[in-house]
Design a protein around this motif. Structure first.
Motif, PDB file in Angstrom:
ATOM      1  N   ARG A 166      -4.932  44.808  17.201  1.00 16.08           N
ATOM      2  CA  ARG A 166      -5.486  45.823  16.302  1.00 16.08           C
ATOM      3  C   ARG A 166      -5.778  47.112  17.070  1.00 16.08           C
ATOM      4  N   ASN A 221      -1.696  47.640  15.581  1.00 15.65           N
ATOM      5  CA  ASN A 221      -0.923  46.628  14.865  1.00 15.65           C
ATOM      6  C   ASN A 221      -1.800  45.986  13.789  1.00 15.65           C
ATOM      7  N   SER A 222      -1.639  46.422  12.572  1.00 18.30           N
ATOM      8  CA  SER A 222      -2.452  45.898  11.475  1.00 18.30           C
ATOM      9  C   SER A 222      -2.014  44.503  11.016  1.00 18.30           C
ATOM     10  N   SER A 267      -4.810  41.988  11.351  1.00 14.02           N
ATOM     11  CA  SER A 267      -6.107  42.228  10.709  1.00 14.02           C
ATOM     12  C   SER A 267      -6.644  40.991   9.997  1.00 14.02           C
TER      13      SER A 267
END
Length: 194
Positions: A148, A152-153, A156
């Motif tokens: 994250r 880089n979602s 999540s």
């Protein structure tokens, strides 16, 4: 007698984790196991020093070093698949047992009984395995945080569910680790060394 055991173990570096996720930085099970060992060691120290326990921190670290070794044979099964339902979980457990036996067969016969407890969870070491499991989850949480932090979602939801899983374990040692160490993973190197 020649043994393939350690040559085979060295292949941990070729088994990547998080196979269903887009990774900014690839993580293999060798890297993960070392990080898990570091964390398991401090969780055991917490138990002894802060929570009145009496466990062996070095043994916790050793168990963590070997906790995913069967994945050399099985690969890293993604969590949503491994725990999809009770049938899948049960069948995967059987596959892991076969992998343990195969790995033990690579050792000289007189050493096998000494390595067997490192591959399979034993009742005698249930307290240590509980700490190793927490360390494993904390290592996964750290990976999610790092991904994250790099924008880089994809990680999540994994971060949220992993954090919830750590809390659900109800281990004061894991909570202590998060309170004292977790925020540092969001810092830059410059901020960490200041």
């Amino acid at each position: 007698m020649k043994s393939n055991f350690f040559a085979f173990i060295s292949r941990m570096k070729y088994i990547n984790r998080w196979g269903l996720m887009r990774n900014t930085i690839t993580e293999n099970i060798s890297e993960h196991s070392l990080e898990t060992a570091f964390i398991a060691h401090v969780l055991a120290l917490y138990r002894n020093v802060r929570f009145g326990g009496n466990v062996d921190p070095e043994r916790a670290a050793l168990l963590a070093m070997y906790h995913d070794v069967t994945e050399i044979i099985t690969g890293d099964m993604p969590t949503p698949i491994k725990y999809y339902n009770s049938d899948m979980k049960e069948e995967y457990a059987k596959v892991e047992k076969l992998a343990e036996k195969k790995l033990l067969s690579y050792l000289p016969e007189d050493l096998r009984e000494h390595y067997a407890p490192l591959f399979g969870k034993t009742e005698e070491e249930a307290e240590l395995w509980q700490l190793v499991k927490a360390a494993d989850k904390l290592s996964a949480l750290i990976k999610c945080i790092e991904e994250r932090q790099m924008g880089n979602s994809d990680f999540s939801n994994a971060e949220k569910s992993t954090l919830a899983a750590v809390h659900k374990m109800g281990l004061p040692e894991a909570e202590e680790f998060m309170k004292e160490f977790l925020s540092s993973y969001g810092l830059t190197l410059d901020d960490q060394v200041m």
